[in-house]
Write an enzyme that holds these catalytic residues in place. Structure first.
Site, PDB file in Angstrom:
ATOM      1  N   GLY A  53       1.144  -1.353  -0.183  1.00 13.80           N
ATOM      2  CA  GLY A  53       0.045   0.158   0.066  1.00 13.80           C
ATOM      3  C   GLY A  53       0.711   1.091   0.210  1.00 13.80           C
ATOM      4  N   SER A  54       0.330   2.348  -0.790  1.00 12.09           N
ATOM      5  CA  SER A  54       1.225   3.740  -0.679  1.00 12.09           C
ATOM      6  C   SER A  54       0.914   4.248   1.290  1.00 12.09           C
ATOM      7  CB  SER A  54       0.588   4.355  -1.598  1.00 12.09           C
ATOM      8  OG  SER A  54       0.766   4.727  -2.578  1.00 12.09           O
ATOM      9  N   GLY A  55       1.489   5.173   1.171  1.00 13.84           N
ATOM     10  CA  GLY A  55       0.962   6.038   2.191  1.00 13.84           C
ATOM     11  C   GLY A  55       2.342   5.406   3.313  1.00 13.84           C
ATOM     12  N   HIS A  56       3.546   4.807   2.947  1.00 15.95           N
ATOM     13  CA  HIS A  56       5.208   4.411   3.884  1.00 15.95           C
ATOM     14  C   HIS A  56       6.203   4.774   3.078  1.00 15.95           C
ATOM     15  CE1 HIS A  56       1.894   1.618   5.348  1.00 15.95           C
ATOM     16  NE2 HIS A  56       2.144   1.279   4.493  1.00 15.95           N
ATOM     17  N   LYS A 104       6.021  -8.010   1.918  1.00 18.03           N
ATOM     18  CA  LYS A 104       5.452  -7.363   3.470  1.00 18.03           C
ATOM     19  C   LYS A 104       4.329  -8.442   4.387  1.00 18.03           C
ATOM     20  CE  LYS A 104       4.759  -3.038   4.147  1.00 18.03           C
ATOM     21  NZ  LYS A 104       4.697  -2.609   2.832  1.00 18.03           N
ATOM     22  N   ASP A 109      -1.346  -8.301   0.470  1.00 18.52           N
ATOM     23  CA  ASP A 109       0.002  -8.024  -0.154  1.00 18.52           C
ATOM     24  C   ASP A 109      -0.054  -9.822  -0.570  1.00 18.52           C
ATOM     25  OD1 ASP A 109      -0.014  -5.352   0.714  1.00 18.52           O
ATOM     26  OD2 ASP A 109       1.943  -6.009   1.381  1.00 18.52           O
ATOM     27  N   HIS A 218      -0.169   1.415   9.906  1.00 25.15           N
ATOM     28  CA  HIS A 218      -1.664   0.934   9.373  1.00 25.15           C
ATOM     29  C   HIS A 218      -2.036   2.037  10.253  1.00 25.15           C
ATOM     30  CE1 HIS A 218       0.063  -2.048   6.990  1.00 25.15           C
ATOM     31  NE2 HIS A 218      -0.162  -1.139   5.967  1.00 25.15           N
TER      32      HIS A 218
END
Lengths: 330, 330
Positions: A53-56, A104, A109, A218
């Protein structure tokens, strides 16, 4: 929560356009959401593909380049990328030497990389997979069966990336990635929740005067909430959680990682406390990284990752790397 | 506001201990608050010294190392360092080739660097000074007479640092630093105020649904408040303010700088919009940096800096640099 965005729906695409503008050495496919080093595939080298996921950020797209990932697949914010992205990435980076998926440990995922691996094998690409599951805080979470993958991902990608750059075969690169993961443990703490663009407000409620120990990346729940602690007390809790579980016999790489909104001034102060506690426990430190590497949007807080290394892993860690988020030796 | 600290009184000392633990290639004098590259003084090279209030990390301590600063003097948070620190730094880095002070235009910094320059000259150290005043937003502020020094400081330190590393004499390094400053302009926006450790709460009040255009790096007031804007609208305002003032004739270096708490995902999205507007205006881009470089603790927001470069400045910008905050080519 105010954000520097256009509309929530285009946040990932906008960021990819901006990554492309800043880094001409990467091929950024904005439509299909795949970031590939421009010179891929590199003859004779195993390709390394990760994603999530994006945001990391800078994880994972910021770790694409010589000496680290060959390609990355960004999903929507906090949402797994889809198998088509991973297949496209694998096809772009496979030189015939095979591809390693670095995954991860989050349910989405894992499922999607599994499916992509099958699809890639059907197309004649040899694929191996390594699961990153370094977070000692909780065994299962909202997003995970087993331990979550967090800060150790950086060490796995860096060290396996160096192994691939040296031309090691797929089974050796895979074994090294597995060794790095098995020698790594992480523990995170949050001082504030993060806000996703879609929600526009904090993902959970963390009252004034409290922090959360064992947070995920998250905003998923951790081990416990406590009244606010000092940097020194937090370092003691984090080092204890990590060292008790890892029981390191070798020197360690230290990652003092910011979750996004904590100033570097505070992260360096926290690093001082982490080193104090490590010295008290007699854990020798080989290398140190301090900064925002595996983030959780605008969450305030930090995580500690230790990775024990033998001479070979340390040599590979020190090898040159040239990516937007991590760079040395070139 | 929760912070990852022990007590406000030790924030700077704690951070310096943490910097020392992470970077053995630096000599960190925690008591006297001077950060020096370990191999200083370097024979035949001009020494570069900068400094200012803490809270802007990685500026300045994170920019000490080969190819950039020789030493940095951190003050208390948002407070000028004192002349003794600067004198100590100058003495530590002077090889006999002289020392250049790089001074952001804030009243306290200017006075103290002036005094330190006199003291250093008394001790036989040749000193030149360059003032950085790139912020187009306001002419005078709470902290400044004239324009404030912000993001351009990075370019001045990087490019003058490369000139010094090539062995150029003091007057040439000074002239290059001046040229970089004169060719640079910045404009910042804030989505939130920052909180200093001493105060423990936001330094000013920015209501939900509003942003501040033309913010400084200490939360001092900007040009105006407006209802929240999109990333694209903010990019238009920032590029217009900078380009109208700079009127660039050469290609520009672009710094899309995070103020501290804005996620990298958003900064890259903003960078896409900045590039869109620069392309519309026909401004050619030579190089791009996106990230947290000249911060304001936990402020949410960003600044844009453009620096126009000729062939020599671009060559010096591209030259190797090895510091905690900026590293390439080595």
């Amino acid at each position: 929560m105010k954000m520097l965005i256009n509309v929530p729906e285009t946040v990932v695409a906008d960021a990819l356009r901006g990554l492309a503008a800043a880094h001409p050495e990467l091929t950024v496919d904005v439509e299909n959401r795949v970031i590939v080093r421009r010179d891929a595939p590199v003859a004779g080298q195993v390709g390394l593909v990760s994603g999530g996921g994006s945001g990391h950020e800078p994880l994972h797209g910021g770790f694409v380049g010589p000496g680290m990932l060959s390609a990355a697949c960004p999903g929507e914010v906090f949402t797994s990328p889809v198998p088509d992205q991973m297949l496209r990435a694998a096809a772009a980076v496979d030189s015939g030497a095979g591809v390693l998926f670095i995954v991860k440990n989050y349910t989405g995922d894992v499922l999607n990389f599994d499916m992509a691996a099958e699809m890639a094998e059907d197309e004649g690409i040899q694929v191996a997979k390594v699961l990153v599951n370094d977070d000692v805080a909780v065994t299962d979470s909202l997003y995970t069966a087993g331990r979550r993958g967090t800060g150790a991902t950086l060490f796995v990608e860096k060290i396996a990336g160096a192994a691939a750059a040296e031309g090691m075969p797929l089974e050796r690169v895979e074994a090294i990635a597995r060794q790095v993961n098995e020698g790594s443990r992480s523990f995170g703490i949050a001082l504030s929740a993060c806000s996703t663009p879609a929600k526009g407000s904090p993902t959970f409620d963390l009252p004034p005067g409290e922090l959360e120990l064992g947070i995920g990346i998250h905003g998923e729940p951790g081990r416990e909430r406590r009244a606010m602690m000092t940097s020194g007390e937090i370092a003691e809790a984090a080092v204890e959680a990590v060292v008790e579980d890892l029981q390191p016999r070798n020197p360690v790489l230290v990652l003092v990682n910011g979750m996004g909104a904590t100033p570097l001034l505070e992260l360096y102060g926290f690093n001082a406390e982490v080193h104090r506690v490590l010295a008290q426990r007699g854990v020798p430190v080989a290398r140190v990284l301090v900064g925002n590497y595996v983030t959780s949007l605008d969450m305030a807080g930090a995580s500690l990752t230790l990775c024990q290394v033998d001479d070979e892993l340390l040599r590979l860690y020190d090898a040159p790397v040239k990516t937007p988020g991590l760079r040395w030796g070139v």
